[in-house]
Enzyme design. Sequence first.
Site, PDB file in Angstrom:
ATOM      1  N   HIS A 133       0.837  -1.208   0.000  1.00 41.95           N
ATOM      2  CA  HIS A 133       0.000   0.000   0.000  1.00 41.95           C
ATOM      3  C   HIS A 133       0.873   1.259   0.000  1.00 41.95           C
ATOM      4  O   HIS A 133       0.639   2.191  -0.778  1.00 41.95           O
ATOM      5  CB  HIS A 133      -0.921  -0.017   1.229  1.00 41.95           C
ATOM      6  CG  HIS A 133      -1.675   1.262   1.451  1.00 41.95           C
ATOM      7  ND1 HIS A 133      -2.981   1.451   1.038  1.00 41.95           N
ATOM      8  CD2 HIS A 133      -1.290   2.428   2.033  1.00 41.95           C
ATOM      9  CE1 HIS A 133      -3.366   2.676   1.360  1.00 41.95           C
ATOM     10  NE2 HIS A 133      -2.356   3.292   1.965  1.00 41.95           N
ATOM     11  N   GLU A 134       1.886   1.266   0.851  1.00 46.40           N
ATOM     12  CA  GLU A 134       2.774   2.441   0.939  1.00 46.40           C
ATOM     13  C   GLU A 134       3.516   2.655  -0.386  1.00 46.40           C
ATOM     14  O   GLU A 134       3.661   3.783  -0.854  1.00 46.40           O
ATOM     15  CB  GLU A 134       3.784   2.259   2.084  1.00 46.40           C
ATOM     16  CG  GLU A 134       3.164   2.236   3.475  1.00 46.40           C
ATOM     17  CD  GLU A 134       2.316   3.472   3.761  1.00 46.40           C
ATOM     18  OE1 GLU A 134       2.752   4.579   3.404  1.00 46.40           O
ATOM     19  OE2 GLU A 134       1.212   3.327   4.300  1.00 46.40           O
ATOM     20  N   HIS A 137       1.429   4.392  -2.930  1.00 51.79           N
ATOM     21  CA  HIS A 137       1.415   5.862  -2.879  1.00 51.79           C
ATOM     22  C   HIS A 137       2.591   6.451  -3.660  1.00 51.79           C
ATOM     23  O   HIS A 137       2.463   7.504  -4.282  1.00 51.79           O
ATOM     24  CB  HIS A 137       1.494   6.351  -1.424  1.00 51.79           C
ATOM     25  CG  HIS A 137       0.190   6.304  -0.688  1.00 51.79           C
ATOM     26  ND1 HIS A 137      -0.958   6.877  -1.171  1.00 51.79           N
ATOM     27  CD2 HIS A 137      -0.142   5.763   0.513  1.00 51.79           C
ATOM     28  CE1 HIS A 137      -1.950   6.684  -0.299  1.00 51.79           C
ATOM     29  NE2 HIS A 137      -1.477   6.007   0.722  1.00 51.79           N
ATOM     30  N   GLU A 192      -6.128   6.885  -1.313  1.00 55.60           N
ATOM     31  CA  GLU A 192      -6.024   5.740  -0.397  1.00 55.60           C
ATOM     32  C   GLU A 192      -6.606   4.486  -1.025  1.00 55.60           C
ATOM     33  O   GLU A 192      -6.021   3.400  -0.948  1.00 55.60           O
ATOM     34  CB  GLU A 192      -6.748   6.030   0.921  1.00 55.60           C
ATOM     35  CG  GLU A 192      -6.119   7.124   1.768  1.00 55.60           C
ATOM     36  CD  GLU A 192      -4.660   6.866   2.095  1.00 55.60           C
ATOM     37  OE1 GLU A 192      -4.158   5.752   1.859  1.00 55.60           O
ATOM     38  OE2 GLU A 192      -4.002   7.801   2.576  1.00 55.60           O
TER      39      GLU A 192
HETATM   40 ZN   LIG Z   1      -2.234   5.330   2.464  1.00 57.92          ZN
END
Ligand SMILES: [Zn+2]
Length: 260
Positions: A133-134, A137, A192
């Site tokens: 997930h990171e 980004h 997100e």
């Molecule tokens: Zn995030």
Amino acid sequence: MKKITTYLAFSALLFAAAPYASAQIKINSKGIGAVGKGLKAVTFSDADAAKLAGEAVAYMDTHNTVAGEKDPYTIRLKKIFAKHQSEGGLKLNFKVYKVSDINAFACADGSVRVFSSLMDIMTDDELLGIIGHEIGHVANKDSRDAVKSAYKREAMMDAAASQSGVVNSLSQSQLGSFATALLDSKFSRKQESEADDYAYNFMKQHNYKVTALASAFNKFADMDKGAKRTKSEKMLSSHPDSAERAAKVLEKAKKDGLAS
Ligand SMILES: [Zn+2]
């Protein structure tokens, strides 16, 4: 174990880092010049963003306890991510901070920092999901945009301060808050959700257990329920509700025939 991760703690540290960072900003003289003339378009390349982010991470690396090469945490993290030295066209570098906070972050320069206390509560697959997930980004350029907007905010403050004639002292606080703003970046719901999608696809593509992403989110949901963390400790507190995110992952996994 030392606790360092509240944004407050970061702010304090990064203010102290200002002189270090100022050398970096001055290199970008084109940007500073534009600011002086009232914030005309500041050119800001991906490389500029990566460089500034790299300076902030380098500072944090020297001011936190980084697990050594032979530390079991480092060995575990390196093993988990052995196949993933680059992602989204970016070369990654991994380190573990031995701190009591439950957190992880990735920066526009490809630096991934994972906190030992997060590793304590997550399985290898869950860590792949969270860090996926990171990395999402970064790959989706959210991290680059965060650097840009933090820089713009600081540039505006600089313009105001040049008029007051205290450029030097301002320059320091400007840069300190730039770095703080960077770490405190709030992404939109859309960003997100796209980073969650990135993590899911990353897991699926490499044949990891996609449901681990859901179980990681459920662990966060349980922690929130149990109020084991204070507000400032909540990992990625700006994120959508953890239970909702877990449900979304499971729904997708069922559709893909990867969960029952
Ligand atoms: Zn995030």
